[in-house]
Motif scaffolding. Sequence first.
Motif, PDB file in Angstrom:
ATOM      1  N   GLY A   1     -46.661 -62.561  69.632  1.00  0.00           N
ATOM      2  CA  GLY A   1     -46.322 -61.361  70.398  1.00  0.00           C
ATOM      3  C   GLY A   1     -46.739 -60.083  69.697  1.00  0.00           C
ATOM      4  O   GLY A   1     -47.255 -59.148  70.327  1.00  0.00           O
ATOM      5  N   ALA A   2     -46.529 -60.041  68.379  1.00  0.00           N
ATOM      6  CA  ALA A   2     -46.934 -58.854  67.622  1.00  0.00           C
ATOM      7  C   ALA A   2     -48.444 -58.669  67.645  1.00  0.00           C
ATOM      8  O   ALA A   2     -48.951 -57.537  67.761  1.00  0.00           O
ATOM      9  N   LEU A   3     -49.176 -59.773  67.533  1.00  0.00           N
ATOM     10  CA  LEU A   3     -50.641 -59.681  67.577  1.00  0.00           C
ATOM     11  C   LEU A   3     -51.116 -59.237  68.961  1.00  0.00           C
ATOM     12  O   LEU A   3     -52.081 -58.459  69.072  1.00  0.00           O
ATOM     13  N   LEU A   4     -50.467 -59.715  70.000  1.00  0.00           N
ATOM     14  CA  LEU A   4     -50.809 -59.262  71.354  1.00  0.00           C
ATOM     15  C   LEU A   4     -50.527 -57.777  71.510  1.00  0.00           C
ATOM     16  O   LEU A   4     -51.310 -57.049  72.137  1.00  0.00           O
ATOM     17  N   PHE A   5     -49.430 -57.311  70.930  1.00  0.00           N
ATOM     18  CA  PHE A   5     -49.109 -55.883  70.973  1.00  0.00           C
ATOM     19  C   PHE A   5     -50.139 -55.072  70.182  1.00  0.00           C
ATOM     20  O   PHE A   5     -50.645 -54.050  70.650  1.00  0.00           O
ATOM     21  N   GLY A   6     -50.457 -55.565  68.970  1.00  0.00           N
ATOM     22  CA  GLY A   6     -51.422 -54.848  68.135  1.00  0.00           C
ATOM     23  C   GLY A   6     -52.809 -54.811  68.734  1.00  0.00           C
ATOM     24  O   GLY A   6     -53.573 -53.862  68.491  1.00  0.00           O
ATOM     25  N   SER A   7     -53.140 -55.821  69.552  1.00  0.00           N
ATOM     26  CA  SER A   7     -54.461 -55.885  70.183  1.00  0.00           C
ATOM     27  C   SER A   7     -54.512 -55.136  71.515  1.00  0.00           C
ATOM     28  O   SER A   7     -55.582 -55.065  72.131  1.00  0.00           O
ATOM     29  N   GLY A   8     -53.383 -54.618  71.954  1.00  0.00           N
ATOM     30  CA  GLY A   8     -53.359 -53.853  73.192  1.00  0.00           C
ATOM     31  C   GLY A   8     -53.105 -54.663  74.448  1.00  0.00           C
ATOM     32  O   GLY A   8     -53.079 -54.110  75.553  1.00  0.00           O
ATOM     33  N   TYR A   9     -52.852 -55.981  74.312  1.00  0.00           N
ATOM     34  CA  TYR A   9     -52.572 -56.808  75.494  1.00  0.00           C
ATOM     35  C   TYR A   9     -51.145 -56.624  75.984  1.00  0.00           C
ATOM     36  O   TYR A   9     -50.838 -56.912  77.137  1.00  0.00           O
ATOM     37  N   LEU A  10     -50.278 -56.181  75.097  1.00  0.00           N
ATOM     38  CA  LEU A  10     -48.900 -55.877  75.466  1.00  0.00           C
ATOM     39  C   LEU A  10     -48.587 -54.456  75.044  1.00  0.00           C
ATOM     40  O   LEU A  10     -48.994 -54.017  73.955  1.00  0.00           O
ATOM     41  N   ASP A  11     -47.871 -53.707  75.898  1.00  0.00           N
ATOM     42  CA  ASP A  11     -47.319 -52.439  75.437  1.00  0.00           C
ATOM     43  C   ASP A  11     -45.988 -52.743  74.750  1.00  0.00           C
ATOM     44  O   ASP A  11     -45.557 -53.890  74.668  1.00  0.00           O
ATOM     45  N   PHE A  12     -45.303 -51.713  74.256  1.00  0.00           N
ATOM     46  CA  PHE A  12     -44.078 -51.977  73.503  1.00  0.00           C
ATOM     47  C   PHE A  12     -43.002 -52.587  74.396  1.00  0.00           C
ATOM     48  O   PHE A  12     -42.242 -53.473  73.955  1.00  0.00           O
ATOM     49  N   HIS A  13     -42.938 -52.158  75.641  1.00  0.00           N
ATOM     50  CA  HIS A  13     -41.979 -52.751  76.576  1.00  0.00           C
ATOM     51  C   HIS A  13     -42.245 -54.249  76.731  1.00  0.00           C
ATOM     52  O   HIS A  13     -41.316 -55.069  76.684  1.00  0.00           O
ATOM     53  N   GLY A  14     -43.502 -54.606  76.877  1.00  0.00           N
ATOM     54  CA  GLY A  14     -43.865 -56.016  76.997  1.00  0.00           C
ATOM     55  C   GLY A  14     -43.539 -56.793  75.740  1.00  0.00           C
ATOM     56  O   GLY A  14     -43.099 -57.950  75.798  1.00  0.00           O
ATOM     57  N   TYR A  15     -43.732 -56.165  74.577  1.00  0.00           N
ATOM     58  CA  TYR A  15     -43.417 -56.840  73.319  1.00  0.00           C
ATOM     59  C   TYR A  15     -41.930 -57.123  73.203  1.00  0.00           C
ATOM     60  O   TYR A  15     -41.518 -58.214  72.776  1.00  0.00           O
ATOM     61  N   VAL A  16     -41.083 -56.143  73.574  1.00  0.00           N
ATOM     62  CA  VAL A  16     -39.634 -56.353  73.489  1.00  0.00           C
ATOM     63  C   VAL A  16     -39.205 -57.502  74.395  1.00  0.00           C
ATOM     64  O   VAL A  16     -38.404 -58.358  74.008  1.00  0.00           O
ATOM     65  N   LEU A  17     -39.753 -57.541  75.616  1.00  0.00           N
ATOM     66  CA  LEU A  17     -39.420 -58.638  76.525  1.00  0.00           C
ATOM     67  C   LEU A  17     -39.924 -59.973  75.970  1.00  0.00           C
ATOM     68  O   LEU A  17     -39.253 -61.012  76.110  1.00  0.00           O
ATOM     69  N   TRP A  18     -41.103 -59.964  75.378  1.00  0.00           N
ATOM     70  CA  TRP A  18     -41.620 -61.173  74.728  1.00  0.00           C
ATOM     71  C   TRP A  18     -40.671 -61.614  73.618  1.00  0.00           C
ATOM     72  O   TRP A  18     -40.335 -62.791  73.501  1.00  0.00           O
ATOM     73  N   TYR A  19     -40.240 -60.669  72.802  1.00  0.00           N
ATOM     74  CA  TYR A  19     -39.359 -60.947  71.670  1.00  0.00           C
ATOM     75  C   TYR A  19     -38.054 -61.580  72.140  1.00  0.00           C
ATOM     76  O   TYR A  19     -37.590 -62.591  71.586  1.00  0.00           O
ATOM     77  N   ILE A  20     -37.475 -61.010  73.184  1.00  0.00           N
ATOM     78  CA  ILE A  20     -36.228 -61.559  73.724  1.00  0.00           C
ATOM     79  C   ILE A  20     -36.474 -62.928  74.351  1.00  0.00           C
ATOM     80  O   ILE A  20     -35.678 -63.860  74.190  1.00  0.00           O
ATOM     81  N   GLY A  21     -37.596 -63.058  75.043  1.00  0.00           N
ATOM     82  CA  GLY A  21     -37.912 -64.316  75.709  1.00  0.00           C
ATOM     83  C   GLY A  21     -38.105 -65.466  74.749  1.00  0.00           C
ATOM     84  O   GLY A  21     -37.583 -66.571  74.965  1.00  0.00           O
TER      85      GLY A  21
END
Length: 493
Positions: free
Chosen positions: A166-186
């Motif tokens: 999830g962090a790599l997807l966020f760092g690569s721009g595939y996820l915004d921070f909102h998406g990362y938080v939902l990924w993290y919880i998921g």
Amino acid sequence: MGIVRRQGLRNTVISYVGLALGFVNTVLVLPKVLEPHQIGLTSVLVALATMFAQVSAFGFGNMGIRFFPYFRQREAGHHGFLPFLLGVPLLGFALVAALYLLGKPLVLSWYDDDAALLNQYYGWGLVLALFTLLLNLQDAYLKALYHTAFSSFSQEIVLRLLITAGALLFGSGYLDFHGYVLWYIGVNSSIALLLTVYTAFIGELHLRPTRAVLGVRPLREMLSFGAFALLGNVSGVIITTIDSLMVGSKVNFDGAGVYSVAFFISTALVLPFRALYKIAFPLLADYWKDQDLPRMADFYQRTTRLNTLLGCYLALGIALNLDFIFAQMKPAYAAGATSVLILLAGRLFDGITGVNGLIVVTSPRYRYDLLFNASLAAATVLMNLLLIPRMGLTGAAVAAAIALVTINIARTWFVWHSFGLQPFDRRVPLILLVAAAAGLAAWLVPFVHSLFVTMLLRSSLLTVVYSGLLLLTNAEPQVREVLLKLRRRVRKR
């Protein structure tokens, strides 16, 4: 000790792989792609979810391990124990969820400038709390069954790989921070579902309720134990999570993020302890059931020596290489270096004092553990209130270390006074002296060319001197036994 060695070895291997993944997460990924306030948000959400999950559980995790030996009968579905273990906490969660939602204005008022950010994800914290509850209950059930390795694998390896992804997807721009938080919880929530699948796979998912569960042991006895365990667990959660919550409140989410990274670095020290404790809990419950105090005394001292040996090595390895560790992150995170050292000292003392807490909580005098935890939780909150405004992150670390040292002194004395069991033999001071000599030798290595080269030299010298002195002094006989077994296997090949 046979089952302890097998399960403990598996859990230790898993824990060390998890340690490597955790290092990648904490040092090479998260602090490179996330700002401190972003890590601070996730740490506060996890702390809130953990707190509310423990309240909902009503102490049934500990109750399950404590009383399961009386229910153990696979062909009878363990007399409906699993539905009972899950049912009462899920009823409690409905009440806790209402309190969580009604208390939202109060919680947000604690975080001032960061309230708007927390408000966006407050509801998701409830989802995380539900799956944290299910994870804890299933983990307790698997511990009671002596199936601990897969649970460790899921939490230490699978979860960390998913968080890294999830962090790599966020760092690569595939996820915004909102998406990362939902990924993290998921992904945190998905581990509970994975344990459900595993429990079904091993044929232990007995979800059919039965009235027989009420006849094996008195219901009042189990609920009474659960109530005391609840208060003890909540106190324990306060001790371990209140610092993150209060740093976020008294400082800000940036401070909470820096402290969270420092806290995790120090957590690397306790992974082998946790691996052992997973199998120690149900084993101690069986010792108490059989009133086998001699075997318990031997187990107590063996685990203390092992924890001392591993703990000193890891604590020195981390402390000697903090410059290298923080060099891999954004500069802002280096503010947590002092906190790491203080937390390492507290966690090392916690490991050296052995399994005192587990002995108390599985013993007939388990109620006294509540007194220790409740008093310490109150003192921890007070110390954080006093020290964080004055010392910031360092104050939170000092409060946590004092908490760990105090409760372990009290529990060690209580176990010795009540049951005549103490964790130390003459080999423990010798291991400490060996560790001190090895640490001094590694510390004297000067800076050479780069932090990476210096880290390699210090770590190598620490390993050689530490292992060499252990073999020379025979401070821990199991070290020599392991090396002899490895030599025999190499010769056979």
